[in-house]
Scaffold this active site. Structure first.
Site, PDB file in Angstrom:
ATOM      1  N   SER A 240       0.830  -1.194   0.000  1.00  0.00           N
ATOM      2  CA  SER A 240       0.000   0.000   0.000  1.00  0.00           C
ATOM      3  C   SER A 240       0.875   1.259   0.000  1.00  0.00           C
ATOM      4  O   SER A 240       1.680   1.430  -0.902  1.00  0.00           O
ATOM      5  CB  SER A 240      -0.953  -0.064   1.184  1.00  0.00           C
ATOM      6  OG  SER A 240      -2.102   0.653   0.893  1.00  0.00           O
ATOM      7  N   LYS A 244       4.032   1.875  -2.567  1.00  0.00           N
ATOM      8  CA  LYS A 244       4.423   3.069  -3.338  1.00  0.00           C
ATOM      9  C   LYS A 244       5.890   3.371  -3.028  1.00  0.00           C
ATOM     10  O   LYS A 244       6.699   3.692  -3.907  1.00  0.00           O
ATOM     11  CB  LYS A 244       3.576   4.287  -2.950  1.00  0.00           C
ATOM     12  CG  LYS A 244       2.055   4.082  -3.001  1.00  0.00           C
ATOM     13  CD  LYS A 244       1.305   5.348  -2.543  1.00  0.00           C
ATOM     14  CE  LYS A 244      -0.057   5.132  -1.895  1.00  0.00           C
ATOM     15  NZ  LYS A 244      -1.105   4.496  -2.597  1.00  0.00           N
ATOM     16  N   TRP A 333     -10.224   0.439  -4.921  1.00  0.00           N
ATOM     17  CA  TRP A 333      -9.638   1.748  -4.588  1.00  0.00           C
ATOM     18  C   TRP A 333      -8.230   1.880  -5.209  1.00  0.00           C
ATOM     19  O   TRP A 333      -7.804   2.957  -5.621  1.00  0.00           O
ATOM     20  CB  TRP A 333      -9.584   1.875  -3.066  1.00  0.00           C
ATOM     21  CG  TRP A 333      -9.106   3.156  -2.469  1.00  0.00           C
ATOM     22  CD1 TRP A 333      -8.012   3.318  -1.676  1.00  0.00           C
ATOM     23  CD2 TRP A 333      -9.705   4.451  -2.558  1.00  0.00           C
ATOM     24  NE1 TRP A 333      -7.898   4.619  -1.265  1.00  0.00           N
ATOM     25  CE2 TRP A 333      -8.930   5.341  -1.800  1.00  0.00           C
ATOM     26  CE3 TRP A 333     -10.837   4.949  -3.214  1.00  0.00           C
ATOM     27  CZ2 TRP A 333      -9.219   6.694  -1.674  1.00  0.00           C
ATOM     28  CZ3 TRP A 333     -11.132   6.309  -3.088  1.00  0.00           C
ATOM     29  CH2 TRP A 333     -10.332   7.149  -2.323  1.00  0.00           C
ATOM     30  N   HIS A 384      -7.545  -5.693   0.392  1.00  0.00           N
ATOM     31  CA  HIS A 384      -6.322  -4.921   0.540  1.00  0.00           C
ATOM     32  C   HIS A 384      -5.521  -5.431   1.742  1.00  0.00           C
ATOM     33  O   HIS A 384      -5.923  -5.240   2.891  1.00  0.00           O
ATOM     34  CB  HIS A 384      -6.779  -3.477   0.763  1.00  0.00           C
ATOM     35  CG  HIS A 384      -5.694  -2.469   0.760  1.00  0.00           C
ATOM     36  ND1 HIS A 384      -5.039  -2.107  -0.376  1.00  0.00           N
ATOM     37  CD2 HIS A 384      -5.154  -1.740   1.769  1.00  0.00           C
ATOM     38  CE1 HIS A 384      -4.153  -1.176  -0.085  1.00  0.00           C
ATOM     39  NE2 HIS A 384      -4.197  -0.941   1.220  1.00  0.00           N
TER      40      HIS A 384
END
Ligand code: GCU
Length: 409
Positions: A240, A244, A333, A384
């Site tokens: 997540s 990144k 998302w 997620h």
């Protein structure tokens, strides 16, 4: 007119990517209903010339793309923070017989010092005792609570399944990002950026994700001094916001041999220009997490098409080293299909450098990782999260990336 339109030639439009009807379940929304977008071409230089040879990418265009991500998205690390000696590492605990004697634990304290002030952060490293050295390693960027990376192993979380990783013959290190830069809108004064900045932040100054990526590189500096760890065979992994960060860390630091980029979404592996309700947009991420990206990135709220880059180019910066991007089916998302397309559109750079990238433009079925040459992708069922299933897929990719027989122990 988009000032970067000259960078935009014939990149595959999303509608041109076919999905086999017998293939994976379809990820809403239907890409043919997305507003049309055109991607900047990683292989078109700023002067408009085409990059047609590996050298042209590695020696020139790569630096242009990296600079665009520094100036427009993540921000740049100040020279003082990157200077040799800016950080001192000390092993503060060494236990050669943890986990029933199967592993060695080292706890390392890093002290960053500047202008008479300092900041301390820590990492834990576990090495498998039985495996012939040097061994490859996984460095986990932990964006969750410290119990997820418990070095005593009293708490065992699948977020860092150290026993599984060690059992596969890998070392593993982990650090908690909040020790480097707080994950809050107003945490600047308490983090490493304030330590090194010496004054107000410029619009292109490093933001929090850059500070966390800087931390990964400082820990890699230490790992490179450990004779038990194979140089060039350290994978950086994050989930997540950590995903990144892992991608940005590997994009900048060519010593990482593999980036494992889990459910990274907006600002990670996905294509920002894919706009639809239900996914995170640049405006949303900047509003909710203003500290993650630099001030320049705020110019692109609701103006993704004006960005001189998109995130297939961030993935391409890792080439020819390995990158493994992963999605979860229930993580709209983060736009799973957009994460997959990030890889597809980075493939031309891998191809130029002699690999294949994923070697396919079709999403693999759920639970069936796709591995090409230089790139891997999987999507799993569920939400997620960073799960044991994800880790096993990353370990299999690392075996391939680092030339180990599958499932070596
Ligand atoms: C939020 C944020 C995402 C991020 C995620 C996480 O959902 O919008 O961009 O990836 O938090 O880090 O868990």
């Amino acid at each position: 007119m988009n000032p970067f339109a000259r960078l935009v030639p014939a990149v595959m439009a999303p509608a041109m990517i076919t999905i086999a009807s017998a293939g994976p379940r379809f990820y809403a929304p239907d890409p043919t209903n997305l507003p049309a977008y055109r991607l900047p071409d990683p292989l078109k230089a700023a002067d408009g010339s085409a990059v047609t040879a590996a050298d042209g990418w590695m020696k020139s265009r790569r630096a242009e793309v990296l600079e665009l991500f520094r100036s427009q998205v993540f921000g740049r690390v100040p020279p003082a923070a990157a200077a040799p000696g800016a950080v001192r590492a000390e092993v503060v605990e060494l236990n050669a017989a943890v986990l029933d004697g199967t592993a060695t634990l080292k706890r390392v304290r890093f002290t960053a010092a500047h202008g008479g002030k300092s900041l301390v952060f820590t990492a834990s490293l576990l090495l498998p005792n039985h495996a012939p050295k040097p061994v490859p390693a996984f460095l986990l960027i932990c964006n969750r609570g410290a119990t997820n990376i418990d070095p005593t192993r009293a708490v065992r979380s699948d977020f860092w399944p150290a026993e599984e990783i060690l059992g596969r013959g890998y070392a593993t290190a982990a650090y908690q990002v909040g020790e480097i830069d707080p994950d809050t809108k107003d945490g600047y004064a308490d983090g490493v950026r304030a330590l090194f900045d010496g004054g107000a932040q410029a619009p292109d100054a490093w933001a929090t994700l850059s500070a966390w990526a800087w931390g990964a590189s400082r820990i890699l500096d230490f790992l490179e001094t450990d004779p038990g760890i194979a140089k060039g065979k350290v994978a950086v992994i994050g989930h997540s916001r950590g995903g990144k960060t892992a991608l940005w860390a590997a994009a900048q630091d060519e010593r990482f041999g593999l980036a494992c980029v889990n459910n990274s979404g907006c600002g990670g592996a996905n294509i920002l220009r894919r706009r639809f309700e239900g996914r995170e947009s640049v405006a949303r991420i900047n509003k909710n997490f203003p500290h993650w990206f630099n001030a320049n990135f705020k110019k692109y709220d609701n103006r993704e098409d004006d960005l001189p880059v998109d995130h297939h180019m961030l993935i391409a910066l890792v080439a020819p080293r390995w990158v493994h991007v992963a999605s979860a089916e229930g993580d709209l998302w983060a736009d799973p299909r957009g994460e997959f397309l990030g890889c597809v559109h980075a493939a031309p750079v891998y191809e130029l450098l002699g690999g294949t990238g994923l070697g396919s433009a079709e999403m693999p079925a759920i639970g069936a990782p796709l591995r090409g040459d230089g790139m891997a992708y999987h999507i799993r069922e569920g939400k997620h999260n960073l799960t044991l299933e994800d880790w096993r897929a990353y370990l299999d990719t690392a075996d391939k990336a680092f030339g180990r027989a599958p499932g070596t122990r």
